[in-house]
Scaffold this motif. Structure first.
Motif, PDB file in Angstrom:
ATOM      1  N   GLN A  13       4.230  22.509 -57.055  1.00 17.75           N
ATOM      2  CA  GLN A  13       3.443  22.671 -55.837  1.00 17.75           C
ATOM      3  C   GLN A  13       2.099  22.002 -56.055  1.00 17.75           C
ATOM      4  N   PHE A  15      -1.512  21.462 -54.473  1.00 20.45           N
ATOM      5  CA  PHE A  15      -2.471  21.926 -53.473  1.00 20.45           C
ATOM      6  C   PHE A  15      -3.339  20.735 -53.087  1.00 20.45           C
ATOM      7  N   TYR A  23      -1.338  20.832 -44.237  1.00 23.50           N
ATOM      8  CA  TYR A  23      -0.701  21.483 -45.389  1.00 23.50           C
ATOM      9  C   TYR A  23      -1.751  21.967 -46.375  1.00 23.50           C
ATOM     10  N   GLU A  24      -1.528  23.186 -46.894  1.00 22.74           N
ATOM     11  CA  GLU A  24      -2.350  23.653 -48.006  1.00 22.74           C
ATOM     12  C   GLU A  24      -1.791  23.077 -49.302  1.00 22.74           C
ATOM     13  N   ALA A  25      -0.446  22.999 -49.353  1.00 23.71           N
ATOM     14  CA  ALA A  25       0.228  22.490 -50.550  1.00 23.71           C
ATOM     15  C   ALA A  25       1.521  21.801 -50.142  1.00 23.71           C
ATOM     16  N   ARG A 101      -2.368  27.008 -61.296  1.00 24.04           N
ATOM     17  CA  ARG A 101      -1.818  26.071 -60.323  1.00 24.04           C
ATOM     18  C   ARG A 101      -2.260  24.663 -60.615  1.00 24.04           C
TER      19      ARG A 101
END
Length: 101
Positions: A13, A15, A23-25, A101
């Protein structure tokens, strides 16, 4: 199913922050051998950023806590393999509710 663990596919994923209003991710399918440069190229293509000014993008590993008190960020080199790095992240997180992340 043929092949060993080397051919396993994983979801990375990414970000994207301010690069996308929609989109955030984004999720990218990758193997342990997929480089950060290849993942960046995929994201640039999916967000149509190739024609944008300042088209120099890179991935970063971010480690933080759930209350936003501490956050560490490390840029990945173009030949680093994000999946191999993600597999090193702790499976059970500490009581501080860290996120990776």
């Amino acid at each position: 199913m043929s092949g060993g663990a080397e051919n396993n596919r994983y979801i990375v994923q990414v970000f994207v922050g301010a690069l996308s209003q929609h989109y955030e991710a984004l999720s990218v399918e990758a193997s342990k051998q997929t480089t950060s440069e290849e993942i960046v190229s995929c994201i640039v293509e999916r967000l149509s950023l190739a024609d944008s000014p300042g088209g120099s993008y890179e991935l970063a590993e971010v480690i933080g806590d759930s209350v936003g008190q501490e956050c560490k960020e490390r840029r990945l080199g173009p030949t680093e393999c994000p999946v191999a790095l993600m597999l090193l992240w702790p499976k059970i997180l500490h009581s501080q509710q860290e996120y990776y992340r």
